[in-house]
Design a protein around this motif. Structure first.
Motif, PDB file in Angstrom:
ATOM      1  N   LEU A  98       2.775   3.618  13.171  1.00  0.00           N
ATOM      2  CA  LEU A  98       1.602   3.449  12.312  1.00  0.00           C
ATOM      3  C   LEU A  98       0.413   2.863  13.067  1.00  0.00           C
ATOM      4  O   LEU A  98      -0.729   3.291  12.898  1.00  0.00           O
ATOM      5  N   PHE A  99       0.681   1.866  13.915  1.00  0.00           N
ATOM      6  CA  PHE A  99      -0.419   1.179  14.605  1.00  0.00           C
ATOM      7  C   PHE A  99      -0.758   1.821  15.948  1.00  0.00           C
ATOM      8  O   PHE A  99      -1.791   1.507  16.543  1.00  0.00           O
ATOM      9  N   GLY A 100       0.090   2.719  16.416  1.00  0.00           N
ATOM     10  CA  GLY A 100      -0.080   3.332  17.735  1.00  0.00           C
ATOM     11  C   GLY A 100      -1.416   3.982  18.004  1.00  0.00           C
ATOM     12  O   GLY A 100      -1.942   3.875  19.121  1.00  0.00           O
ATOM     13  N   PRO A 101      -2.032   4.679  17.031  1.00  0.00           N
ATOM     14  CA  PRO A 101      -3.317   5.330  17.326  1.00  0.00           C
ATOM     15  C   PRO A 101      -4.455   4.373  17.685  1.00  0.00           C
ATOM     16  O   PRO A 101      -5.436   4.801  18.282  1.00  0.00           O
ATOM     17  N   HIS A 102      -4.336   3.095  17.318  1.00  0.00           N
ATOM     18  CA  HIS A 102      -5.454   2.155  17.521  1.00  0.00           C
ATOM     19  C   HIS A 102      -5.078   0.916  18.332  1.00  0.00           C
ATOM     20  O   HIS A 102      -5.971   0.207  18.802  1.00  0.00           O
ATOM     21  N   PHE A 103      -3.782   0.658  18.483  1.00  0.00           N
ATOM     22  CA  PHE A 103      -3.351  -0.595  19.090  1.00  0.00           C
ATOM     23  C   PHE A 103      -2.243  -0.350  20.113  1.00  0.00           C
ATOM     24  O   PHE A 103      -1.456   0.588  19.997  1.00  0.00           O
ATOM     25  N   ASP A 104      -2.187  -1.244  21.100  1.00  0.00           N
ATOM     26  CA  ASP A 104      -1.040  -1.321  21.997  1.00  0.00           C
ATOM     27  C   ASP A 104      -0.105  -2.403  21.471  1.00  0.00           C
ATOM     28  O   ASP A 104      -0.557  -3.485  21.072  1.00  0.00           O
ATOM     29  N   VAL A 105       1.187  -2.119  21.478  1.00  0.00           N
ATOM     30  CA  VAL A 105       2.165  -3.066  20.952  1.00  0.00           C
ATOM     31  C   VAL A 105       2.479  -4.112  22.030  1.00  0.00           C
ATOM     32  O   VAL A 105       3.017  -3.789  23.095  1.00  0.00           O
ATOM     33  N   VAL A 106       2.121  -5.341  21.747  1.00  0.00           N
ATOM     34  CA  VAL A 106       2.439  -6.452  22.644  1.00  0.00           C
ATOM     35  C   VAL A 106       3.846  -6.958  22.356  1.00  0.00           C
ATOM     36  O   VAL A 106       4.632  -7.237  23.272  1.00  0.00           O
ATOM     37  N   MET A 107       4.174  -7.049  21.081  1.00  0.00           N
ATOM     38  CA  MET A 107       5.490  -7.521  20.655  1.00  0.00           C
ATOM     39  C   MET A 107       5.769  -6.991  19.257  1.00  0.00           C
ATOM     40  O   MET A 107       4.875  -6.965  18.410  1.00  0.00           O
ATOM     41  N   PHE A 152       9.616  -1.303   2.850  1.00  0.00           N
ATOM     42  CA  PHE A 152      10.419  -1.996   3.849  1.00  0.00           C
ATOM     43  C   PHE A 152      10.408  -1.176   5.138  1.00  0.00           C
ATOM     44  O   PHE A 152      10.890  -0.048   5.177  1.00  0.00           O
ATOM     45  N   PHE A 153       9.838  -1.763   6.199  1.00  0.00           N
ATOM     46  CA  PHE A 153       9.568  -1.042   7.429  1.00  0.00           C
ATOM     47  C   PHE A 153      10.726  -1.111   8.424  1.00  0.00           C
ATOM     48  O   PHE A 153      11.483  -2.086   8.451  1.00  0.00           O
ATOM     49  N   THR A 154      10.806  -0.096   9.274  1.00  0.00           N
ATOM     50  CA  THR A 154      11.603  -0.173  10.497  1.00  0.00           C
ATOM     51  C   THR A 154      10.654  -0.504  11.638  1.00  0.00           C
ATOM     52  O   THR A 154       9.429  -0.321  11.535  1.00  0.00           O
ATOM     53  N   LEU A 155      11.199  -0.973  12.754  1.00  0.00           N
ATOM     54  CA  LEU A 155      10.359  -1.285  13.904  1.00  0.00           C
ATOM     55  C   LEU A 155       9.663  -0.032  14.429  1.00  0.00           C
ATOM     56  O   LEU A 155       8.502  -0.074  14.850  1.00  0.00           O
ATOM     57  N   ALA A 156      10.358   1.102  14.389  1.00  0.00           N
ATOM     58  CA  ALA A 156       9.769   2.349  14.866  1.00  0.00           C
ATOM     59  C   ALA A 156       8.594   2.772  13.994  1.00  0.00           C
ATOM     60  O   ALA A 156       7.585   3.293  14.500  1.00  0.00           O
ATOM     61  N   ILE A 190       0.848  -1.190   0.000  1.00  0.00           N
ATOM     62  CA  ILE A 190       0.000   0.000   0.000  1.00  0.00           C
ATOM     63  C   ILE A 190       0.885   1.242   0.000  1.00  0.00           C
ATOM     64  O   ILE A 190       1.946   1.266   0.642  1.00  0.00           O
ATOM     65  N   ALA A 191       0.465   2.273  -0.706  1.00  0.00           N
ATOM     66  CA  ALA A 191       1.220   3.526  -0.730  1.00  0.00           C
ATOM     67  C   ALA A 191       1.356   4.062   0.691  1.00  0.00           C
ATOM     68  O   ALA A 191       0.378   4.077   1.445  1.00  0.00           O
ATOM     69  N   PRO A 192       2.546   4.508   1.099  1.00  0.00           N
ATOM     70  CA  PRO A 192       2.749   4.960   2.485  1.00  0.00           C
ATOM     71  C   PRO A 192       1.748   6.000   2.960  1.00  0.00           C
ATOM     72  O   PRO A 192       1.307   5.961   4.109  1.00  0.00           O
ATOM     73  N   GLN A 193       1.341   6.928   2.084  1.00  0.00           N
ATOM     74  CA  GLN A 193       0.394   7.964   2.516  1.00  0.00           C
ATOM     75  C   GLN A 193      -1.002   7.413   2.776  1.00  0.00           C
ATOM     76  O   GLN A 193      -1.826   8.066   3.416  1.00  0.00           O
ATOM     77  N   LYS A 194      -1.288   6.202   2.297  1.00  0.00           N
ATOM     78  CA  LYS A 194      -2.601   5.592   2.502  1.00  0.00           C
ATOM     79  C   LYS A 194      -2.609   4.576   3.642  1.00  0.00           C
ATOM     80  O   LYS A 194      -3.667   4.049   3.993  1.00  0.00           O
ATOM     81  N   MET A 195      -1.452   4.275   4.214  1.00  0.00           N
ATOM     82  CA  MET A 195      -1.376   3.257   5.260  1.00  0.00           C
ATOM     83  C   MET A 195      -2.206   3.595   6.498  1.00  0.00           C
ATOM     84  O   MET A 195      -2.913   2.716   7.017  1.00  0.00           O
TER      85      MET A 195
END
Length: 321
Positions: free
Chosen positions: A281-290, A272-276, A207-212
């Motif tokens: 990206l997922f922070g607004p909706h999810f808590d990172v478990v791992m 290609f993603f970095t961990l950060a 997916i295009a980064p601006q649409k993620m």
């Protein structure tokens, strides 16, 4: 039937050719080259012969133009041409072509999911984003007969193959084509906040980064508070990224896109993603478990080549809206 399949492919080729003609006409019009109207019309008048200075100026302008195609490969290397112009806007078309070409043979079955994501075994409802032809779905349904499954993919062709599988059961499975970046999933297909576990495997990178962010928000609507999202995708340093050009700022200019993603010769894209980046990206909706890197050396014994693969995988817990 073979005849029907050939006719469908011929129609798709005709439509693709028509689209390329329209793009070429727009390109010619942009540079002042007359284009005859469809179906004939008046002949294009002959142009006066250019002077040497005019020819040099035209040649210089052509060298500065963005190429119309990244690669022309009519025989045995994909689908003919790979468009540089807005490949992300043609994503559905490119994936439809991919599945028309590879049918159900494009990917291996994913039997590892219930081992890596133990939460799947205890879930009652599951949703797969980017289901393809069912390489993950059918092994899970065979192992977990109680599971209610929602599956969707950008490619209508892939969903068609998934539904024609001999083990497809509409009482247990709701499968449909949907572009997660275009809008939310209809409630009649997947009710909001009912999914216990969702998977997002090698989808976000296409997916295009601006649409993620929008795609993640639409996905999050369907997962219940406390539900789990399992994410796996390409990570920086992966062999595929090295082949594209080692980093986002250099290397293969034909493959590198301005938004940091890369385009394959078949027209599909990868990021290609970095961990950060994943956490943000997922922070607004999810808590990172791992969230961690997975590094594996994959050996191709036939070619005697060891390939260094690097992926990111994460478990993310849905927060209450």
């Amino acid at each position: 039937m073979p005849g029907v399949k050939r006719n469908a492919m011929a129609q798709e080729t005709f439509e693709g050719d028509a689209a390329r003609v329209r793009q070429l006409e727009e390109l010619l019009a942009k540079h002042g080259v007359p284009v005859p109207p469809p179906g004939g019309g008046a002949a294009v008048p002959k142009r006066a012969k250019r002077s040497d200075d005019e020819q040099r100026r035209v040649a210089q302008r052509c060298r500065q133009m963005k190429p119309f195609v990244a690669e022309y490969a009519p025989y045995g290397k994909g689908f003919g041409v790979s468009f540089v112009l807005n490949p992300q806007e043609n994503a559905a078309k490119m994936w439809n072509r991919y599945y028309s070409q590879n049918t159900t043979l494009g990917f291996k079955d994913r039997h590892y999911l219930t081992r890596e994501v133990d939460e799947i075994k205890h879930a009652q409802t599951m949703m797969e984003c980017g289901c393809g032809v069912g390489n993950a779905m059918y092994p899970i349904l065979a192992e977990l007969p109680h599971m209610r499954y929602y599956a969707f993919d950008l490619s209508e062709v892939a969903v068609k193959y998934l539904k024609t599988h001999e083990k497809y059961d509409p009482q247990r499975v709701t499968a449909f084509a949907h572009d997660l970046t275009a809008g939310p999933i209809a409630a009649e297909l997947v009710p909001n906040a009912v999914v216990d576990v969702a998977t997002f495997i090698f989808v976000l990178s296409a997916i295009a980064p601006q649409k993620m962010p929008a795609a993640i928000a639409h996905l999050a609507e369907k997962i219940r508070p406390g539900g789990l999202l399992y994410f796996r995708d390409y990570c920086e340093g992966d062999l595929a990224q090295t082949r594209f050009g080692n980093n986002r700022d250099g290397g293969n200019e034909a493959a590198a896109m301005a938004d940091g993603s890369f385009m394959r010769t078949c027209g599909t894209c990868s990021y290609f993603f970095t961990l950060a980046e994943v956490a943000a990206l997922f922070g607004p909706h999810f808590d990172v478990v791992m969230c961690e890197k997975v590094v594996r050396d994959v050996v191709n014994n036939k070619k005697d080549v060891t390939m260094n693969r690097v992926w990111v995988h994460a478990k993310l817990r849905r927060r209450a809206p």
